[in-house]
Design a protein around this motif. Structure first.
Motif, mmCIF file in Angstrom:
data_model
loop_
_atom_site.group_PDB
_atom_site.id
_atom_site.type_symbol
_atom_site.label_atom_id
_atom_site.label_comp_id
_atom_site.label_asym_id
_atom_site.label_seq_id
_atom_site.Cartn_x
_atom_site.Cartn_y
_atom_site.Cartn_z
ATOM 1 N N PRO A 12 0.835 -1.200 0.000
ATOM 2 C CA PRO A 12 0.000 0.000 0.000
ATOM 3 C C PRO A 12 0.874 1.255 0.000
ATOM 4 C CG PRO A 12 -0.598 -1.499 1.791
ATOM 5 C CD PRO A 12 0.702 -1.982 1.239
ATOM 6 N N VAL A 13 0.557 2.179 -0.894
ATOM 7 C CA VAL A 13 1.256 3.468 -0.969
ATOM 8 C C VAL A 13 0.329 4.489 -0.305
ATOM 9 C CG1 VAL A 13 2.174 5.230 -2.529
ATOM 10 C CG2 VAL A 13 2.375 2.801 -3.132
ATOM 11 N N THR A 154 3.531 0.556 -10.099
ATOM 12 C CA THR A 154 2.596 1.399 -9.356
ATOM 13 C C THR A 154 2.082 2.456 -10.315
ATOM 14 O OG1 THR A 154 4.011 3.192 -8.570
ATOM 15 C CG2 THR A 154 4.068 1.183 -7.283
ATOM 16 N N GLY A 155 0.891 2.917 -10.014
ATOM 17 C CA GLY A 155 0.252 3.900 -10.890
ATOM 18 C C GLY A 155 -0.800 3.172 -11.717
ATOM 19 N N GLY A 156 -2.035 3.258 -11.272
ATOM 20 C CA GLY A 156 -3.126 2.607 -11.994
ATOM 21 C C GLY A 156 -3.337 1.141 -11.645
ATOM 22 N N VAL A 174 3.247 -5.501 -6.302
ATOM 23 C CA VAL A 174 2.533 -4.378 -6.906
ATOM 24 C C VAL A 174 2.293 -3.347 -5.808
ATOM 25 C CG1 VAL A 174 1.372 -5.712 -8.720
ATOM 26 C CG2 VAL A 174 0.247 -5.422 -6.492
ATOM 27 N N GLY A 175 2.201 -2.080 -6.205
ATOM 28 C CA GLY A 175 1.947 -1.040 -5.216
ATOM 29 C C GLY A 175 0.839 -0.123 -5.671
ATOM 30 N N GLY A 176 0.235 0.560 -4.697
ATOM 31 C CA GLY A 176 -0.784 1.530 -5.088
ATOM 32 C C GLY A 176 -1.530 2.112 -3.916
ATOM 33 N N THR A 177 -2.272 3.158 -4.244
ATOM 34 C CA THR A 177 -2.986 3.897 -3.204
ATOM 35 C C THR A 177 -4.400 3.369 -2.964
ATOM 36 O OG1 THR A 177 -3.736 5.470 -4.883
ATOM 37 C CG2 THR A 177 -1.735 6.055 -3.661
#
Ligand SMILES: O=C(O)C(=O)C[C@H](O)[C@H](O)COP(=O)(O)O
Length: 207
Positions: A12-13, A154-156, A174-177
């Motif tokens: 998680p970002v 990350t991103g999308g 994978v990363g993301g908000t």
């Protein structure tokens, strides 16, 4: 050190406005099965939030994101964090990242940038902004010529497309908000964050 992220396919970002939210946020992620977090330096109180996590959540693999300058590298090292993530690489930032003992995941957006990062000593990179620069197809295409470089897109990235990435041999996470958005954190909606974390880990288990 490079095995640090092997237990967490999902990072998680987060952007934390209020350091008083940091521990509850980590506890919600951990209840959902996620034991890693990337706290971005995008907010004024980010370093305080990272310090809280380091102090109270010893089992959390703790990353600092949006590292842009040599000073950001030094500030992040002082917190005792485990890994650093940047959205890209510049000559000055690269030199500072080469000097740290921490695991570094530098941002890249093209095969040439990934190759430059590899030459600089980084074999795990981030692909950013993944969805906008080619997504899983890009990462799949670079595997044959560059099998030694692996990626964290990350991103999308969302729960609906994360396994397109995680099913590739050259993706380590994978990363993301989407798991813990700034809005959910500010609303202290820990139940929603726990559910998003659990959904992501359940999805990752089927990759
Ligand atoms: O600033 C950084 O260093 C970053 O880490 C960038 C983030 O990874 C992306 O902004 C996440 O993108 P979304 O998940 O689509 O919101």
């Amino acid at each position: 050190m490079s095995d640090l992220l092997s237990k967490s396919p999902v990072i998680p970002v987060v952007a934390i406005d209020n350091p008083a939210h940091a521990v509850a946020l980590c506890e919600a992620l951990q209840r959902g099965g996620i034991n890693a977090i990337e706290v971005t330096l995008r907010t004024e109180k980010a370093i305080e939030a990272i310090t809280e996590i380091k102090k109270h959540c010893p089992k959390m693999i703790l990353g600092v994101g949006t590292v842009l300058t040599p000073d950001d590298v030094l500030r992040s090292e002082d917190t005792g964090s485990d890994f650093l993530v940047s959205p890209g690489l510049s000559p000055k930032l690269q030199a500072a990242l080469q000097a740290t003992e921490l695991l570094v995941l530098p941002g890249t957006a093209t095969p040439s940038e990934a190759l430059s990062a590899y030459e600089a000593g980084f074999d795990k990179v981030k692909l950013f902004p993944a969805g906008a620069v080619g997504g899983a197809n890009l990462i799949k295409s670079v595997y044959a010529p560059m099998p030694n470089i692996s990626f964290m897109p990350t991103g999308g990235v969302r729960v609906s497309n994360m396994n397109d990435y995680l099913s590739l041999p050259n993706v380590y996470a994978v990363g993301g908000t989407w798991i813990a958005s700034q809005a959910l954190i500010n609303a202290q909606d820990w139940d929603a964050i726990e559910k998003n974390a659990k959904d992501a880990m359940d999805m990752a288990a089927t990759a």
